[in-house]
Design a protein around this motif. Sequence first.
Motif, PDB file in Angstrom:
ATOM      1  N   ASP A 159       0.828  -1.217   0.000  1.00 44.83           N
ATOM      2  CA  ASP A 159       0.000   0.000   0.000  1.00 44.83           C
ATOM      3  C   ASP A 159       0.861   1.266   0.000  1.00 44.83           C
ATOM      4  OD1 ASP A 159      -2.133  -1.702   0.116  1.00 44.83           O
ATOM      5  OD2 ASP A 159      -2.541  -1.382   2.258  1.00 44.83           O
ATOM      6  N   SER A 160       1.897   1.267   0.841  1.00 41.96           N
ATOM      7  CA  SER A 160       2.690   2.494   0.962  1.00 41.96           C
ATOM      8  C   SER A 160       3.496   2.766  -0.306  1.00 41.96           C
ATOM      9  CB  SER A 160       3.607   2.438   2.179  1.00 41.96           C
ATOM     10  OG  SER A 160       4.429   1.291   2.114  1.00 41.96           O
ATOM     11  N   VAL A 161       4.112   1.720  -0.855  1.00 42.69           N
ATOM     12  CA  VAL A 161       4.920   1.944  -2.067  1.00 42.69           C
ATOM     13  C   VAL A 161       4.002   2.339  -3.225  1.00 42.69           C
ATOM     14  CG1 VAL A 161       6.491   0.877  -3.740  1.00 42.69           C
ATOM     15  CG2 VAL A 161       6.799   0.432  -1.299  1.00 42.69           C
ATOM     16  N   SER A 162       2.835   1.680  -3.349  1.00 40.80           N
ATOM     17  CA  SER A 162       1.904   2.028  -4.442  1.00 40.80           C
ATOM     18  C   SER A 162       1.456   3.479  -4.294  1.00 40.80           C
ATOM     19  CB  SER A 162       0.652   1.147  -4.420  1.00 40.80           C
ATOM     20  OG  SER A 162       1.005  -0.199  -4.364  1.00 40.80           O
ATOM     21  N   HIS A 163       1.138   3.873  -3.062  1.00 40.35           N
ATOM     22  CA  HIS A 163       0.683   5.248  -2.827  1.00 40.35           C
ATOM     23  C   HIS A 163       1.795   6.246  -3.206  1.00 40.35           C
ATOM     24  CE1 HIS A 163      -1.825   8.368  -1.187  1.00 40.35           C
ATOM     25  NE2 HIS A 163      -0.832   8.771  -0.398  1.00 40.35           N
TER      26      HIS A 163
END
Length: 549
Positions: A159-163
Amino acid sequence: MKRTTSSKAKGPSGPRKRTATATASVIESAKPATDDRDSIVIFDTTLRDGEQSPGASMNLEEKLSIAKVLEEMGVDVIEAGFAIASKGDFEAITEIAKVIKDSIVCSLARASAKDIDRAASALAAAKRKRIHTFISTSPLHMKHKLQMEPDAVHQAVIDSVSHARNLCDDVEWSPEDGTRSDHDFLCRTVESAIKAGARTINIPDTVGYTMPDEFAALITMLRNRVPNIDKAVLSVHCHNDLGLAVANSLAAVKAGARQIECTINGLGERAGNAAMEEIVMAIRTRNDLMPYRSRIRTEHIMRASRLVSAVTGFQVQPNKAIVGANAFAHESGIHQDGMLKHAGTYEIMTPESVGLMRSTLVMGKHSGRHAFKSKLSELGYELGDNALNDAFNRFKDLADKKKDVYDEDLIALVDDAVSRRNERIRLTALKLTCGTGVRPRAEVTMAVDGEESSATAEGDGPVDAVFKGIGKIFPHSAKLQLFQIQAVTQGTDAQAEVTVRLEENGRTVNGQGADTDTMVASAHAYINALNKLLVKREKTAPAALYAQR
Ligand code: KIV
Ligand code: ZN
């Protein structure tokens, strides 16, 4: 001054001649690295991890001047701060992002949308930007610090890397406490981070626990087991708790890492991070064994080291590799004799290659502005017009008080001016009565945010009286932890360089001051520390930053 090399002393500035016993494979590997695969990306985190060291806080202007020097040095990535940590960090990243054009400007962010959004908005103006997001992956950190199950951590990575990738093309991901993480879980998270869009995977040895062979094996393991590893640059971030940060970083490079995270003077949390100057000079000096190249212009090393030391108040230990005052000094007669015959006898790199110039100009009372400017430039300082005028006036005052003005005097003078620029609290005047049979008494005049006031205080000694007087004008609850005086040069007319460490609610700051009058230097150092405390008060406590939620 202790540097005693003669003008004949011309040691090698690059790779040394190999001895006759060098093996064929060493000779082969000594070929100049011309391939991009041999380029090492230098990621400097002096302004982020470095600033997290207890006592090292920097204001906006200080961070900007360090960032400019780092860019001039050829640093590839400047980690300018942790955007969500404080208003000051956010502003510093924003301003650095506006002025830095060649280096990539980076902000750290935890694995939360709020952190990442804050990092992205601080970086908005950057020509080249990177978001660096991280979460812990070791069993210890996941269980006790994050209180999250591994599957939830794995999802947070995605989630964090995609965001972050939705906001910035260049995303770096770090598994905090990577060296104490389970290998299967590490491979799983690294693979997912790359799939989600991370271009750099940074493996931190967060607690400085690993050993060179072990770390090299970890890098090799990741290269062998993570199927998409070739889509990312492997980076390392080593702490120095066992004094192995540089050795571990270099071992990782040999195993395939191509980015090194480091700091000037090895500043950083606890025992610090890998020292940039040691890494780049090791690669340059032992290019026969380390056939890699970085873009760092090593002649800027001393300048960067002095600036960071002046701004943070962290003095460099005299025997520190590369930048310590003794790093190129030769005391023993046998060594001096050898040096005169051939510099290579005791020097494996030249002082010039790290920006230590042999003195050509002697400064005194009659030296003019032009000579003064050339001298500063020889010492690695390029000051703007106002700062130069200010420094020149102070030099004239000093030359009136002191017959011989040495390089060390000028360095102390300029560093003192740098550390006091834009201070909210300033010393305007100081008068002291002390000696036998009288109780020490100080009359202090200070300006706080431009408003001047005076106070008189008595103390157990003159320093106590001065500090009490300052406390009357600027009341605070900080405790004095360290008070240290050092003579800048020899002789009774030497300038005193004073370091003061203050602690308030778990926050420590170092202040510095230099003057021929020890009491004036002490007052400046104390006030410098108070100014740093004002900056630090705005920051969220580091422990809170590292908790995930
Ligand atoms: O030491 C560490 O793990 C860090 C990370 C945030 C990269 O500084
Ligand atoms: Zn770190």
